[in-house]
Design an enzyme around this catalytic site. Structure first.
Site, PDB file in Angstrom:
ATOM      1  N   ARG A   1      49.461  33.748  72.284  1.00  0.00           N
ATOM      2  CA  ARG A   1      49.001  35.106  72.599  1.00  0.00           C
ATOM      3  C   ARG A   1      48.096  35.658  71.505  1.00  0.00           C
ATOM      4  O   ARG A   1      47.079  36.283  71.793  1.00  0.00           O
ATOM      5  CB  ARG A   1      50.177  36.042  72.851  1.00  0.00           C
ATOM      6  CG  ARG A   1      50.897  35.742  74.158  1.00  0.00           C
ATOM      7  CD  ARG A   1      52.060  36.678  74.402  1.00  0.00           C
ATOM      8  NE  ARG A   1      53.009  36.553  73.309  1.00  0.00           N
ATOM      9  CZ  ARG A   1      53.817  37.526  72.890  1.00  0.00           C
ATOM     10  NH1 ARG A   1      53.797  38.694  73.464  1.00  0.00           N
ATOM     11  NH2 ARG A   1      54.655  37.315  71.897  1.00  0.00           N
TER      12      ARG A   1
ATOM     13  N   ASN B   1      53.881  37.311  77.918  1.00  0.00           N
ATOM     14  CA  ASN B   1      54.824  36.242  78.233  1.00  0.00           C
ATOM     15  C   ASN B   1      55.478  36.557  79.568  1.00  0.00           C
ATOM     16  O   ASN B   1      55.669  37.728  79.909  1.00  0.00           O
ATOM     17  CB  ASN B   1      55.919  36.147  77.163  1.00  0.00           C
ATOM     18  CG  ASN B   1      55.431  35.511  75.889  1.00  0.00           C
ATOM     19  OD1 ASN B   1      54.442  34.796  75.867  1.00  0.00           O
ATOM     20  ND2 ASN B   1      56.137  35.770  74.808  1.00  0.00           N
TER      21      ASN B   1
END
Length: 106
Positions: free
Chosen positions: A27, A45
């Site tokens: 990320r 997520n």
């Protein structure tokens, strides 16, 4: 294949990445790439272990972003990488209208 969003010069793309992509800096990596390319969007997520990303912008920059996201950081293992067309509503879904953000996990 060229979509209507690409013809107008702006592209919205949703990415789902499977593999070892949570807790390995994926990320942060895509957020850095989006910032470098000045693309708005979001990353989060998902409970199933995947990472979902939405990015928008000039088609050429989005394509460059997608190539980087497909590689990911050295710490990740990407088993599959899928791209779907998206729209402005999807951008708002993760609050990414003003920049690139980490959206809440789902």
């Amino acid at each position: 294949m060229t979509t209507s969003r690409e013809i107008t010069g702006k592209r919205f793309a949703r990415i789902i990445v499977r593999g070892e992509v949570q807790n390995v800096g994926y990320r942060v990596f895509v957020a850095r790439e989006a910032g470098r390319l000045r693309l708005p969007g979001w990353v989060r997520n998902r409970r199933d272990g995947t990472v979902e990303t939405l990015v928008a912008g000039e088609a050429e920059r989005v394509s460059e972003f997608l190539e980087a996201a497909k590689r990911g950081p050295a710490t990740a293992r990407i088993d599959s990488f899928s791209i779907q067309d998206a729209d402005e509503a999807a951008l708002r879904e993760g609050c990414g209208e003003e920049g690139f953000v980490a959206a809440p996990a789902i």
